[in-house]
Design a protein around this motif. Structure first.
Motif, mmCIF file in Angstrom:
data_model
loop_
_atom_site.group_PDB
_atom_site.id
_atom_site.type_symbol
_atom_site.label_atom_id
_atom_site.label_comp_id
_atom_site.label_asym_id
_atom_site.label_seq_id
_atom_site.Cartn_x
_atom_site.Cartn_y
_atom_site.Cartn_z
ATOM 1 N N ARG A 105 0.818 -1.215 0.000
ATOM 2 C CA ARG A 105 0.000 0.000 0.000
ATOM 3 C C ARG A 105 0.855 1.270 0.000
ATOM 4 N N VAL A 106 2.144 1.139 0.260
ATOM 5 C CA VAL A 106 3.039 2.291 0.170
ATOM 6 C C VAL A 106 3.405 2.422 -1.304
ATOM 7 N N LYS A 107 3.101 3.585 -1.885
ATOM 8 C CA LYS A 107 3.279 3.774 -3.318
ATOM 9 C C LYS A 107 3.921 5.131 -3.604
ATOM 10 N N ILE A 108 4.402 5.262 -4.823
ATOM 11 C CA ILE A 108 4.954 6.524 -5.317
ATOM 12 C C ILE A 108 4.011 7.038 -6.402
ATOM 13 N N CYS A 109 3.645 8.304 -6.315
ATOM 14 C CA CYS A 109 2.789 8.920 -7.325
ATOM 15 C C CYS A 109 3.493 8.831 -8.680
ATOM 16 N N PRO A 110 2.817 8.361 -9.721
ATOM 17 C CA PRO A 110 3.471 8.207 -11.022
ATOM 18 C C PRO A 110 3.644 9.503 -11.800
ATOM 19 N N ALA A 111 3.087 10.619 -11.313
ATOM 20 C CA ALA A 111 3.262 11.892 -12.015
ATOM 21 C C ALA A 111 4.744 12.250 -12.012
ATOM 22 N N ARG A 121 -5.028 3.932 1.043
ATOM 23 C CA ARG A 121 -6.030 3.502 2.016
ATOM 24 C C ARG A 121 -7.325 3.029 1.350
ATOM 25 N N SER A 122 -7.332 2.935 0.016
ATOM 26 C CA SER A 122 -8.543 2.493 -0.671
ATOM 27 C C SER A 122 -8.816 1.020 -0.350
ATOM 28 N N ARG A 123 -10.071 0.673 -0.367
ATOM 29 C CA ARG A 123 -10.465 -0.684 -0.003
ATOM 30 C C ARG A 123 -9.828 -1.727 -0.909
ATOM 31 N N ASN A 124 -9.797 -1.452 -2.211
ATOM 32 C CA ASN A 124 -9.272 -2.458 -3.145
ATOM 33 C C ASN A 124 -7.816 -2.192 -3.563
ATOM 34 N N ARG A 125 -7.146 -1.292 -2.860
ATOM 35 C CA ARG A 125 -5.730 -0.997 -3.081
ATOM 36 C C ARG A 125 -5.434 -0.520 -4.498
#
Length: 152
Positions: A105-111, A121-125
């Motif tokens: 769930r730890v991600k980097i914004c692709p912009a 924190r979205s339910r479906n990741r």
């Protein structure tokens, strides 16, 4: 401070949009450490780069990272990972997230002009952008314009 907060805050000590790096400003870095009650470490840049690469930063340096962490049985009977410095604390927090199945769930914004770390924190990741109001909207508008659509 939660594990999520510590890891995301650490990853975001570099701001590609503002072209700033807390690690390059000794006073800011000391404040960052003091605010979290952590001690400095020599391998901070390498660990940050490796962790950012691990969560999807295309310019991070994928490499191994290690820190001394001990397991302590606290007075309340709960075992805890304890680290002597910031690298150990961040890697211990990342390890706890991995054990709990939350690391993905730890991600980097692709912009390309953002690359901010965030926790999905979205339910479906499925969250993609650090902020739908800023980066997501900007990228969707760019895609819409590139398809040649014009407003009426």
């Amino acid at each position: 401070m939660t594990d999520v907060d510590l890891v995301v805050d650490f990853l975001n000590t570099v701001d590609h949009d503002a072209h700033t790096d807390v690690l390059s400003d000794p006073d800011a870095w000391r404040r960052w450490l003091a605010d979290r009650g952590l001690a400095d470490s020599t391998a901070v840049r390498a660990v940050r780069s490796a962790l950012r690469a691990a969560v999807g930063d295309p310019v991070g340096s994928p490499a191994g990272a290690a820190a001394a962490v001990t397991v302590e049985l606290a007075a309340d009977g709960v075992p805890r990972l304890v680290a002597a410095d910031v690298v150990g604390a961040v890697l211990a927090a990342a390890s706890r997230l991995a054990v709990l199945g939350q690391w993905a769930r730890v991600k980097i914004c692709p912009a390309g002009d953002c690359r901010w770390a965030f926790f999905d924190r979205s339910r479906n990741r499925s969250r993609t952008w650090c902020s739908m109001q800023v980066c997501g909207n900007r990228e969707k508008a760019r895609a819409w314009r590139s398809r040649g659509q014009v407003p009426r």
